[in-house]
Design a protein around this motif. Sequence first.
Motif, PDB file in Angstrom:
ATOM      1  N   GLY A 244     111.160  91.237  22.291  1.00  0.00           N
ATOM      2  CA  GLY A 244     111.396  90.654  23.614  1.00  0.00           C
ATOM      3  C   GLY A 244     111.806  89.206  23.433  1.00  0.00           C
ATOM      4  O   GLY A 244     111.423  88.559  22.450  1.00  0.00           O
ATOM      5  N   LEU A 245     112.615  88.704  24.352  1.00  0.00           N
ATOM      6  CA  LEU A 245     113.081  87.319  24.255  1.00  0.00           C
ATOM      7  C   LEU A 245     113.226  86.741  25.658  1.00  0.00           C
ATOM      8  O   LEU A 245     113.808  87.383  26.529  1.00  0.00           O
ATOM      9  N   TYR A 246     112.649  85.567  25.839  1.00  0.00           N
ATOM     10  CA  TYR A 246     112.788  84.893  27.123  1.00  0.00           C
ATOM     11  C   TYR A 246     113.218  83.459  26.845  1.00  0.00           C
ATOM     12  O   TYR A 246     112.495  82.701  26.198  1.00  0.00           O
ATOM     13  N   VAL A 247     114.396  83.081  27.278  1.00  0.00           N
ATOM     14  CA  VAL A 247     114.918  81.731  27.040  1.00  0.00           C
ATOM     15  C   VAL A 247     115.291  81.112  28.376  1.00  0.00           C
ATOM     16  O   VAL A 247     116.001  81.726  29.178  1.00  0.00           O
ATOM     17  N   ASP A 248     114.788  79.896  28.593  1.00  0.00           N
ATOM     18  CA  ASP A 248     115.112  79.188  29.843  1.00  0.00           C
ATOM     19  C   ASP A 248     114.712  77.735  29.640  1.00  0.00           C
ATOM     20  O   ASP A 248     114.241  77.352  28.560  1.00  0.00           O
ATOM     21  N   ARG A 249     114.844  76.920  30.646  1.00  0.00           N
ATOM     22  CA  ARG A 249     114.260  75.585  30.565  1.00  0.00           C
ATOM     23  C   ARG A 249     112.745  75.725  30.709  1.00  0.00           C
ATOM     24  O   ARG A 249     112.275  76.526  31.520  1.00  0.00           O
ATOM     25  N   ASP A 250     112.004  74.950  29.929  1.00  0.00           N
ATOM     26  CA  ASP A 250     110.547  74.843  30.107  1.00  0.00           C
ATOM     27  C   ASP A 250     109.765  76.140  29.934  1.00  0.00           C
ATOM     28  O   ASP A 250     108.744  76.333  30.587  1.00  0.00           O
ATOM     29  N   MET A 253     104.292  78.326  25.749  1.00  0.00           N
ATOM     30  CA  MET A 253     103.349  79.248  25.124  1.00  0.00           C
ATOM     31  C   MET A 253     102.476  79.936  26.183  1.00  0.00           C
ATOM     32  O   MET A 253     102.038  81.065  25.979  1.00  0.00           O
ATOM     33  N   ALA A 254     102.242  79.250  27.289  1.00  0.00           N
ATOM     34  CA  ALA A 254     101.427  79.854  28.359  1.00  0.00           C
ATOM     35  C   ALA A 254     102.145  81.078  28.937  1.00  0.00           C
ATOM     36  O   ALA A 254     101.517  82.105  29.233  1.00  0.00           O
ATOM     37  N   HIS A 255     103.480  80.982  29.077  1.00  0.00           N
ATOM     38  CA  HIS A 255     104.234  82.145  29.565  1.00  0.00           C
ATOM     39  C   HIS A 255     104.121  83.306  28.586  1.00  0.00           C
ATOM     40  O   HIS A 255     103.976  84.467  28.969  1.00  0.00           O
ATOM     41  N   LEU A 256     104.203  82.940  27.301  1.00  0.00           N
ATOM     42  CA  LEU A 256     104.093  83.978  26.269  1.00  0.00           C
ATOM     43  C   LEU A 256     102.740  84.677  26.365  1.00  0.00           C
ATOM     44  O   LEU A 256     102.647  85.906  26.380  1.00  0.00           O
ATOM     45  N   LYS A 257     101.681  83.875  26.459  1.00  0.00           N
ATOM     46  CA  LYS A 257     100.328  84.434  26.504  1.00  0.00           C
ATOM     47  C   LYS A 257     100.141  85.351  27.702  1.00  0.00           C
ATOM     48  O   LYS A 257      99.595  86.454  27.583  1.00  0.00           O
ATOM     49  N   ALA A 258     100.613  84.897  28.847  1.00  0.00           N
ATOM     50  CA  ALA A 258     100.460  85.702  30.067  1.00  0.00           C
ATOM     51  C   ALA A 258     101.220  87.022  29.919  1.00  0.00           C
ATOM     52  O   ALA A 258     100.718  88.090  30.288  1.00  0.00           O
ATOM     53  N   LEU A 324     101.199  92.864  17.465  1.00  0.00           N
ATOM     54  CA  LEU A 324     102.592  92.431  17.327  1.00  0.00           C
ATOM     55  C   LEU A 324     102.672  91.001  16.805  1.00  0.00           C
ATOM     56  O   LEU A 324     101.668  90.296  16.698  1.00  0.00           O
ATOM     57  N   GLY A 325     103.919  90.604  16.490  1.00  0.00           N
ATOM     58  CA  GLY A 325     104.204  89.223  16.122  1.00  0.00           C
ATOM     59  C   GLY A 325     104.896  88.551  17.294  1.00  0.00           C
ATOM     60  O   GLY A 325     105.579  89.205  18.080  1.00  0.00           O
ATOM     61  N   ALA A 326     104.706  87.237  17.406  1.00  0.00           N
ATOM     62  CA  ALA A 326     105.314  86.531  18.543  1.00  0.00           C
ATOM     63  C   ALA A 326     105.421  85.052  18.206  1.00  0.00           C
ATOM     64  O   ALA A 326     105.027  84.612  17.120  1.00  0.00           O
ATOM     65  N   GLY A 327     105.951  84.280  19.133  1.00  0.00           N
ATOM     66  CA  GLY A 327     106.021  82.842  18.913  1.00  0.00           C
ATOM     67  C   GLY A 327     107.069  82.194  19.792  1.00  0.00           C
ATOM     68  O   GLY A 327     107.691  82.870  20.626  1.00  0.00           O
ATOM     69  N   MET A 328     107.233  80.869  19.601  1.00  0.00           N
ATOM     70  CA  MET A 328     108.251  80.131  20.349  1.00  0.00           C
ATOM     71  C   MET A 328     109.508  80.069  19.476  1.00  0.00           C
ATOM     72  O   MET A 328     109.429  79.722  18.287  1.00  0.00           O
ATOM     73  N   GLY A 346     112.091  78.884  24.404  1.00  0.00           N
ATOM     74  CA  GLY A 346     111.979  80.329  24.630  1.00  0.00           C
ATOM     75  C   GLY A 346     110.842  80.915  23.828  1.00  0.00           C
ATOM     76  O   GLY A 346     110.378  80.322  22.849  1.00  0.00           O
ATOM     77  N   PHE A 347     110.376  82.042  24.282  1.00  0.00           N
ATOM     78  CA  PHE A 347     109.406  82.772  23.455  1.00  0.00           C
ATOM     79  C   PHE A 347     109.997  84.119  23.064  1.00  0.00           C
ATOM     80  O   PHE A 347     110.961  84.612  23.678  1.00  0.00           O
ATOM     81  N   ALA A 348     109.408  84.700  22.022  1.00  0.00           N
ATOM     82  CA  ALA A 348     109.853  86.011  21.552  1.00  0.00           C
ATOM     83  C   ALA A 348     108.639  86.779  21.042  1.00  0.00           C
ATOM     84  O   ALA A 348     107.613  86.195  20.710  1.00  0.00           O
ATOM     85  N   PHE A 349     108.787  88.076  21.031  1.00  0.00           N
ATOM     86  CA  PHE A 349     107.729  88.910  20.442  1.00  0.00           C
ATOM     87  C   PHE A 349     108.388  90.166  19.887  1.00  0.00           C
ATOM     88  O   PHE A 349     109.524  90.518  20.264  1.00  0.00           O
TER      89      PHE A 349
END
Length: 380
Positions: A244-250, A253-258, A324-328, A346-349
Motif C-alpha cells: 500500500g502507498l499513500y503520498v500527499d502533503r503532511d 506516521m500517525a496516519h500509517l498507524k491508524a 507486515l513491513g511498513a514505514g515512511m 508518504g507511508f507504505a506497507f
Amino acid sequence: MPLDLLQSLDPAWSAGDGTSADPALADHVAELSALDESLGRFYAAAVTALATANTPAELRERQLALLGRERGVVTHALAEMPALSVDDRKRRGKGLNLVKRWLGEAEERRRRALEAAAESADAIDVTVPGLRPWVGRPHVLAQVRDELLDLFHGLGFSVYTSREVESDDYNFGKLNFGPDHPARDAHDTYFVGADVVLRTHTSPGWVRAMEERKPPLRLVFPGRVFRAEQVDASHMDQFHQIDGLYVDRDVSMAHLKATLNTFARSIFGPKTRTRLIPIYFPFVEPGCQLDASCIVCDGAGTVATAGGTKRCSVCSGGGWIELLGAGMVHPNVFRAVGYDPEQVTGFAFGMGLERIAMVRHGIPEIRLFLENDTRFLEQF
Ligand code: DAH
C-alpha cells in the motif's frame, strides 16, 4: 415328404424358454405333437425364437423368417399342401393353421413386452435423489485478497496492477537498494536476464505508479512475487503480496498507524492489539514491522490442553504474530521518481497474503495453496 420346418430355423434362436411369449406353450406343443410330432418340436423352437428376441428389429427379423409372405417357413409349408396326400393334408393343414395363429399371438405378446420395457426405460423417476451440480468458488487466497482490497477501498485506496517481470532498477535501484547493499540478500532473486528479474516484492509498483502520476496517491498493489527460496512448509518460491502507498502533503506516521490498526482489527477481530517495531527496509525511513496479538492464544503464548497448558504453535509462544513491513517513504525513493521530498511525504506497507491466510485459517503448510487439491480448497 413334407417340409421339415425345424431344419429351416436358425438353431441359435431357440436357446431359452418360450413361455413368456406363449404361457400355454406346453399344451400347445402337446396338441400339435398329437397331430404331427415334428410340428410340436418346431413350434416350441419358433416360440422360443420370438420370446428371446431382444429388440424390436430382432423380433421383426424372426417374425419374417417364420411367418413372412416371402421367406416365412410356415408360409412355405402351407404352400406345399396341395402336393400332399389327402390324409397328410388334413392333419398337417390343421396343425399348420394352429401354428400360424399361435405364433402370431406369441409375436404380438413379445412385441408388447419390448414396447413396455422401452417406455419404462425412457421414463423419469422423480423419486431418485438429484445430482448436485459442482459449484466452484474463489481460491482461498483470492478470497483474502478481495477482502483486503475491499477494506482498503473503503479507506480510499485504488488498485494498481504492476508487472511480474521487472528490471533490476525498479525492483531494487529506485527503491534505494544500493548496488551491493546487503539488503538485497534478503531477496533471493530469480534473474531472467542481466538486469531483468522476477519481482521479489510488489513494492516496485509504487515506483511505476509515482512515475506515471502526480501526488496525491492512495494505491494498493496486489500480485504474485517470486523468490529463489528453498521450498518447505512455510516457504514457496512464489507467493502473493499486497503493498500500500499513500503520498500527499503532511502524511505522517500517525496516519500509517491508524491505517494499520484498522487493517489488523478488520482481519483478526476488533480486540486485536498491535505494536510497531523498528526495522530496516531501504525504501522507508523510519521502517517498522507491524505485529498483532496472536489470534489463537490472545498474546498469552500458551494454550490450554486437557492436561494443562502448552506452547501456542501459531505465535511459537511469543504472543505476537508478525504481520507486515511498513514505514515512511524514503526521500531517495521520491527523488528517484521526480517527486520533491520537501513537498510530499508518504507511508507504505507490504504484506504476504499466504501468511495472513495461514494464521487466520490455521493452515499449517504453504504448499497447499498451489496444489489445487479440491479437498483443501473446498474448505474455504
Ligand atoms: N517489500 C518488502 C518485502 O517484500 C515489504 C515491505 C516493507 C513493503 C515495508 C513495504 C514497506 O511497503 O513499507 O520484504
